[in-house]
Design a protein around this motif. Structure first.
Motif, PDB file in Angstrom:
ATOM      1  N   LEU A  20      -2.639  -3.451  -8.732  1.00 25.71           N
ATOM      2  CA  LEU A  20      -3.230  -2.189  -8.120  1.00 25.71           C
ATOM      3  C   LEU A  20      -2.340  -1.070  -8.720  1.00 25.71           C
ATOM      4  CD1 LEU A  20      -4.538  -3.233  -4.915  1.00 25.71           C
ATOM      5  CD2 LEU A  20      -5.584  -3.138  -6.885  1.00 25.71           C
ATOM      6  N   ALA A  21      -1.294  -1.198  -9.340  1.00 26.31           N
ATOM      7  CA  ALA A  21      -0.305   0.047  -9.747  1.00 26.31           C
ATOM      8  C   ALA A  21      -0.907   0.885 -10.681  1.00 26.31           C
ATOM      9  CB  ALA A  21       0.932  -0.461 -10.285  1.00 26.31           C
ATOM     10  N   PRO A  22      -0.894   2.252 -10.694  1.00 27.90           N
ATOM     11  CA  PRO A  22      -1.429   3.161 -11.746  1.00 27.90           C
ATOM     12  C   PRO A  22      -0.447   3.027 -12.825  1.00 27.90           C
ATOM     13  CG  PRO A  22      -0.248   4.324  -9.940  1.00 27.90           C
ATOM     14  CD  PRO A  22      -0.387   2.760  -9.439  1.00 27.90           C
ATOM     15  N   CYS A  23       0.553   2.187 -13.010  1.00 26.34           N
ATOM     16  CA  CYS A  23       1.489   2.494 -14.140  1.00 26.34           C
ATOM     17  C   CYS A  23       1.863   1.120 -14.510  1.00 26.34           C
ATOM     18  CB  CYS A  23       2.340   3.464 -13.740  1.00 26.34           C
ATOM     19  SG  CYS A  23       3.397   2.854 -12.307  1.00 26.34           S
ATOM     20  N   GLN A  27       0.869  -1.225   0.071  1.00 26.97           N
ATOM     21  CA  GLN A  27       0.054   0.001   0.044  1.00 26.97           C
ATOM     22  C   GLN A  27       0.994   1.474  -0.107  1.00 26.97           C
ATOM     23  OE1 GLN A  27      -3.195  -0.041  -0.525  1.00 26.97           O
ATOM     24  NE2 GLN A  27      -3.129   2.213  -0.760  1.00 26.97           N
ATOM     25  N   ASP A  86       6.177   7.034 -13.886  1.00 30.32           N
ATOM     26  CA  ASP A  86       5.608   6.102 -15.126  1.00 30.32           C
ATOM     27  C   ASP A  86       5.809   4.685 -15.177  1.00 30.32           C
ATOM     28  OD1 ASP A  86       5.292   8.936 -16.351  1.00 30.32           O
ATOM     29  OD2 ASP A  86       7.589   8.954 -16.784  1.00 30.32           O
ATOM     30  N   LEU A 101       2.214   1.680  -3.523  1.00 30.09           N
ATOM     31  CA  LEU A 101       1.088   2.294  -4.344  1.00 30.09           C
ATOM     32  C   LEU A 101       0.936   3.808  -4.114  1.00 30.09           C
ATOM     33  CD1 LEU A 101      -1.144  -0.756  -4.081  1.00 30.09           C
ATOM     34  CD2 LEU A 101       0.071   0.011  -6.296  1.00 30.09           C
ATOM     35  N   GLU A 102       0.713   4.182  -3.007  1.00 29.39           N
ATOM     36  CA  GLU A 102       0.788   5.737  -2.669  1.00 29.39           C
ATOM     37  C   GLU A 102       1.868   6.379  -3.064  1.00 29.39           C
ATOM     38  OE1 GLU A 102      -0.165   5.664   1.475  1.00 29.39           O
ATOM     39  OE2 GLU A 102      -2.063   4.753   1.501  1.00 29.39           O
ATOM     40  N   ALA A 124       1.342   6.681  -6.775  1.00 30.25           N
ATOM     41  CA  ALA A 124       0.105   7.499  -7.065  1.00 30.25           C
ATOM     42  C   ALA A 124       0.482   9.082  -6.901  1.00 30.25           C
ATOM     43  CB  ALA A 124      -1.215   7.142  -6.136  1.00 30.25           C
ATOM     44  N   HIS A 125       1.355   9.367  -6.124  1.00 32.18           N
ATOM     45  CA  HIS A 125       1.623  10.837  -5.726  1.00 32.18           C
ATOM     46  C   HIS A 125       2.610  11.519  -6.704  1.00 32.18           C
ATOM     47  CE1 HIS A 125      -0.895  10.135  -2.279  1.00 32.18           C
ATOM     48  NE2 HIS A 125      -0.818  11.385  -2.260  1.00 32.18           N
ATOM     49  N   GLY A 126       3.429  10.449  -7.561  1.00 33.48           N
ATOM     50  CA  GLY A 126       4.187  10.616  -8.674  1.00 33.48           C
ATOM     51  C   GLY A 126       5.292  11.846  -8.609  1.00 33.48           C
TER      52      GLY A 126
END
Length: 143
Positions: free
Chosen positions: A134-137, A95, A107, A98-99, A102-104
């Motif tokens: 669950l990754a945004p990339c 988690q 890429d 992942l956070e 997400a706050h990047g």
């Protein structure tokens, strides 16, 4: 894909992930974000570390985290990466990673298949499995 994040816990699998991420960052002239999650050692390991360091458990974890990040930085710089950032988080490892992503800006995430966890019989560790799901990339899992 110029912002690459690599997760490390100081394990040999994480070292391989740092090497792959550094090579990718160098190839695309990108940035490397080295992330670790403090507190991902067992309570007994933390107590032993605190006794060895003659300090509080919190101070001992901070020292261990700094050591892990420094070792990853040395590996990455040796492979030619010049733009490196660091992030440390506390709590659930997957988690937290992942956070951070997400706050990047992130890429791509690179991480080892398994770290210091005790589930050696699994093909894909629980942290890497959760991050992949669950990754945004895009995620690269290094064996």
């Amino acid at each position: 894909m110029r912002h690459i994040m690599v997760a490390t816990d100081g394990s040999s699998g994480a070292d391989r992930a740092v090497d792959v991420a550094a090579e990718l960052a160098k190839a695309v002239a990108g940035d490397l974000l080295i992330a670790t999650v403090a507190g991902n050692i067992s309570g007994e390991e933390a107590r032993k570390l605190a006794r060895a360091e003659a300090s509080s458990i919190g101070d001992a974890l901070e020292a261990l985290t700094a050591q892990i990040l420094r070792a990853a930085e040395v590996r990455a710089r040796h492979l030619g990466v010049s733009r490196i950032e660091f992030r440390t988080s506390w709590g659930d490892v997957a988690q937290s990673l992942l956070e951070i992503a997400a706050h990047g800006p992130v890429d791509m995430i690179v991480l080892g298949r398994r770290g210091r966890g005790q589930l050696a019989g699994l093909l894909l560790g629980s942290v890497s499995q959760k991050v992949v799901s669950l990754a945004p990339c895009p995620v690269i899992v290094v064996p």
